[in-house]
Design an enzyme around this catalytic site. Structure first.
Site, PDB file in Angstrom:
ATOM      1  N   ASN A 126       0.523  -0.824   0.365  1.00  0.00           N
ATOM      2  CA  ASN A 126       0.304   0.074   0.139  1.00  0.00           C
ATOM      3  C   ASN A 126       0.973   0.923  -0.242  1.00  0.00           C
ATOM      4  OD1 ASN A 126       0.210  -0.721   2.752  1.00  0.00           O
ATOM      5  ND2 ASN A 126      -0.974  -0.143   3.609  1.00  0.00           N
ATOM      6  N   GLU A 176       0.308   4.822   0.942  1.00  0.00           N
ATOM      7  CA  GLU A 176      -0.459   5.963   1.163  1.00  0.00           C
ATOM      8  C   GLU A 176      -0.424   7.055   0.413  1.00  0.00           C
ATOM      9  OE1 GLU A 176      -2.270   4.134   4.775  1.00  0.00           O
ATOM     10  OE2 GLU A 176      -0.985   6.219   5.416  1.00  0.00           O
ATOM     11  N   CYS A 193      -3.971   0.646  -3.099  1.00  0.00           N
ATOM     12  CA  CYS A 193      -3.882  -0.568  -1.958  1.00  0.00           C
ATOM     13  C   CYS A 193      -2.247  -1.679  -2.734  1.00  0.00           C
ATOM     14  CB  CYS A 193      -5.098  -1.353  -1.614  1.00  0.00           C
ATOM     15  SG  CYS A 193      -6.317  -0.337  -1.256  1.00  0.00           S
ATOM     16  N   GLU A 201      -2.792  -4.481  -3.309  1.00  0.00           N
ATOM     17  CA  GLU A 201      -3.318  -5.259  -4.558  1.00  0.00           C
ATOM     18  C   GLU A 201      -3.657  -4.981  -6.032  1.00  0.00           C
ATOM     19  OE1 GLU A 201      -4.802  -4.705  -1.737  1.00  0.00           O
ATOM     20  OE2 GLU A 201      -6.241  -6.177  -1.063  1.00  0.00           O
ATOM     21  N   CYS A 220     -10.198  -2.951  -4.626  1.00  0.00           N
ATOM     22  CA  CYS A 220      -9.607  -4.006  -4.704  1.00  0.00           C
ATOM     23  C   CYS A 220      -9.937  -5.065  -5.276  1.00  0.00           C
ATOM     24  CB  CYS A 220      -8.600  -4.708  -3.939  1.00  0.00           C
ATOM     25  SG  CYS A 220      -7.162  -2.742  -3.479  1.00  0.00           S
TER      26      CYS A 220
HETATM   27 ZN    ZN Z   1      -7.441  -1.874  -1.970  1.00  0.00          ZN
END
Ligand code: ZN
Length: 136
Positions: free
Chosen positions: A42, A44, A53, A55, A94
Protein backbone atom coordinates in the site's frame (compact mmCIF):
# COMPACT_ATOMS: atom_id res chain seq x y z
CA UNK A 1 5.34 -21.70 -6.38
CA UNK A 2 3.20 -23.04 -3.58
CA UNK A 3 0.76 -21.11 -1.41
CA UNK A 4 3.20 -20.77 1.46
CA UNK A 5 5.87 -19.24 -0.79
CA UNK A 6 3.37 -16.80 -2.29
CA UNK A 7 2.25 -15.68 1.18
CA UNK A 8 5.88 -15.21 2.24
CA UNK A 9 6.36 -12.90 -0.75
CA UNK A 10 3.26 -10.92 0.28
CA UNK A 11 4.62 -10.62 3.81
CA UNK A 12 7.99 -9.44 2.46
CA UNK A 13 6.30 -6.89 0.18
CA UNK A 14 4.51 -5.58 3.26
CA UNK A 15 7.88 -4.33 4.55
CA UNK A 16 7.91 -1.74 1.74
CA UNK A 17 4.53 -0.28 2.69
CA UNK A 18 4.31 3.50 2.78
CA UNK A 19 1.58 4.14 5.34
CA UNK A 20 2.45 7.16 7.50
CA UNK A 21 -1.25 8.00 8.02
CA UNK A 22 -2.88 4.69 8.89
CA UNK A 23 0.13 2.83 10.26
CA UNK A 24 -1.38 -0.24 8.60
CA UNK A 25 1.00 -2.11 6.28
CA UNK A 26 -0.27 -4.36 3.53
CA UNK A 27 1.60 -6.57 1.09
CA UNK A 28 0.33 -8.51 -1.90
CA UNK A 29 1.87 -11.15 -4.14
CA UNK A 30 0.20 -11.95 -7.44
CA UNK A 31 1.09 -15.20 -9.19
CA UNK A 32 0.75 -15.03 -12.97
CA UNK A 33 -0.25 -17.80 -15.35
CA UNK A 34 3.32 -17.91 -16.70
CA UNK A 35 4.77 -18.42 -13.22
CA UNK A 36 5.98 -14.92 -12.47
CA UNK A 37 5.12 -13.06 -9.28
CA UNK A 38 4.36 -9.37 -9.02
CA UNK A 39 4.31 -7.86 -5.56
CA UNK A 40 2.80 -4.67 -4.24
CA UNK A 41 2.38 -2.70 -1.07
CA UNK A 42 0.00 0.00 0.00
CA UNK A 43 1.15 3.51 -0.87
CA UNK A 44 -0.69 6.17 1.10
CA UNK A 45 -1.02 9.84 0.21
CA UNK A 46 -1.64 12.98 2.21
CA UNK A 47 -4.73 13.48 0.08
CA UNK A 48 -6.03 10.09 1.33
CA UNK A 49 -8.21 9.27 -1.69
CA UNK A 50 -5.19 8.90 -4.05
CA UNK A 51 -3.93 6.08 -1.80
CA UNK A 52 -3.12 2.87 -3.66
CA UNK A 53 -3.73 -0.53 -2.10
CA UNK A 54 -1.17 -3.33 -2.24
CA UNK A 55 -3.35 -5.52 -4.44
CA UNK A 56 -3.87 -2.81 -7.06
CA UNK A 57 -0.18 -1.93 -6.84
CA UNK A 58 0.72 -5.53 -7.76
CA UNK A 59 -1.91 -5.72 -10.50
CA UNK A 60 -0.80 -2.41 -12.01
CA UNK A 61 2.82 -3.61 -12.05
CA UNK A 62 1.79 -6.83 -13.80
CA UNK A 63 -0.46 -5.16 -16.36
CA UNK A 64 2.23 -2.55 -17.00
CA UNK A 65 4.59 -5.43 -17.81
CA UNK A 66 2.06 -6.84 -20.27
CA UNK A 67 0.74 -9.61 -18.00
CA UNK A 68 -3.02 -10.04 -17.61
CA UNK A 69 -3.49 -13.69 -16.69
CA UNK A 70 -3.25 -14.49 -13.01
CA UNK A 71 -3.37 -17.71 -11.03
CA UNK A 72 -3.53 -16.70 -7.37
CA UNK A 73 -3.22 -13.72 -5.03
CA UNK A 74 -1.84 -13.66 -1.50
CA UNK A 75 -2.42 -10.70 0.81
CA UNK A 76 -1.33 -9.88 4.35
CA UNK A 77 -1.83 -6.76 6.41
CA UNK A 78 -1.74 -5.35 9.88
CA UNK A 79 -0.26 -2.65 12.08
CA UNK A 80 3.20 -1.62 10.88
CA UNK A 81 6.05 -3.40 12.64
CA UNK A 82 3.83 -6.12 14.09
CA UNK A 83 2.81 -9.56 12.92
CA UNK A 84 -0.75 -9.50 11.53
CA UNK A 85 -3.19 -10.61 14.22
CA UNK A 86 -6.20 -10.90 11.96
CA UNK A 87 -6.79 -12.13 8.45
CA UNK A 88 -6.57 -9.35 5.93
CA UNK A 89 -9.34 -9.07 3.34
CA UNK A 90 -9.08 -6.95 0.16
CA UNK A 91 -11.14 -3.76 0.05
CA UNK A 92 -14.07 -3.32 -2.32
CA UNK A 93 -12.10 -1.36 -4.90
CA UNK A 94 -9.45 -4.08 -5.10
CA UNK A 95 -12.16 -6.74 -5.43
CA UNK A 96 -13.50 -4.82 -8.41
CA UNK A 97 -10.00 -4.62 -9.92
CA UNK A 98 -9.63 -8.38 -9.51
CA UNK A 99 -12.95 -8.86 -11.32
CA UNK A 100 -11.48 -7.07 -14.32
CA UNK A 101 -8.79 -9.70 -14.86
CA UNK A 102 -9.72 -12.80 -12.88
CA UNK A 103 -12.49 -15.41 -13.10
CA UNK A 104 -15.01 -15.96 -10.28
CA UNK A 105 -13.10 -19.03 -9.01
CA UNK A 106 -9.82 -17.09 -8.72
CA UNK A 107 -8.18 -18.06 -5.38
CA UNK A 108 -7.25 -15.38 -2.86
CA UNK A 109 -5.14 -16.23 0.19
CA UNK A 110 -5.82 -13.89 3.12
CA UNK A 111 -2.94 -14.43 5.52
CA UNK A 112 -1.87 -13.78 9.06
CA UNK A 113 1.31 -15.74 8.33
CA UNK A 114 2.60 -18.25 5.80
CA UNK A 115 1.15 -21.03 7.95
CA UNK A 116 -2.11 -19.34 8.97
CA UNK A 117 -4.35 -18.12 6.18
CA UNK A 118 -7.86 -18.33 4.80
CA UNK A 119 -8.42 -19.26 1.19
CA UNK A 120 -11.39 -17.74 -0.57
CA UNK A 121 -12.42 -16.96 -4.14
CA UNK A 122 -13.18 -13.79 -6.00
CA UNK A 123 -16.83 -14.86 -6.26
CA UNK A 124 -17.04 -15.16 -2.47
CA UNK A 125 -15.41 -11.74 -2.06
CA UNK A 126 -17.47 -10.07 -4.78
CA UNK A 127 -20.64 -11.98 -5.65
CA UNK A 128 -22.53 -10.84 -8.73
CA UNK A 129 -19.50 -8.86 -9.88
CA UNK A 130 -19.66 -6.19 -12.52
CA UNK A 131 -17.00 -7.53 -14.88
CA UNK A 132 -16.01 -7.31 -18.54
CA UNK A 133 -18.55 -10.06 -19.34
CA UNK A 134 -21.30 -7.78 -18.05
CA UNK A 135 -20.67 -5.46 -20.98
CA UNK A 136 -20.81 -8.13 -23.70
ZN1 ZN B 1 -7.81 -2.26 -1.75
Amino acid sequence: MDKRELIELALAARDNSYCPYSGYSVGAALLTADGRVFTGCNVENAGYSPTLCAERSAMAAAVSAGVRKFTMLAVAGGPTGKEPETYFWPCGVCRQWLAEFCPPDFPVLCAKSAADYRETTLAELLPHAFSPSTLT
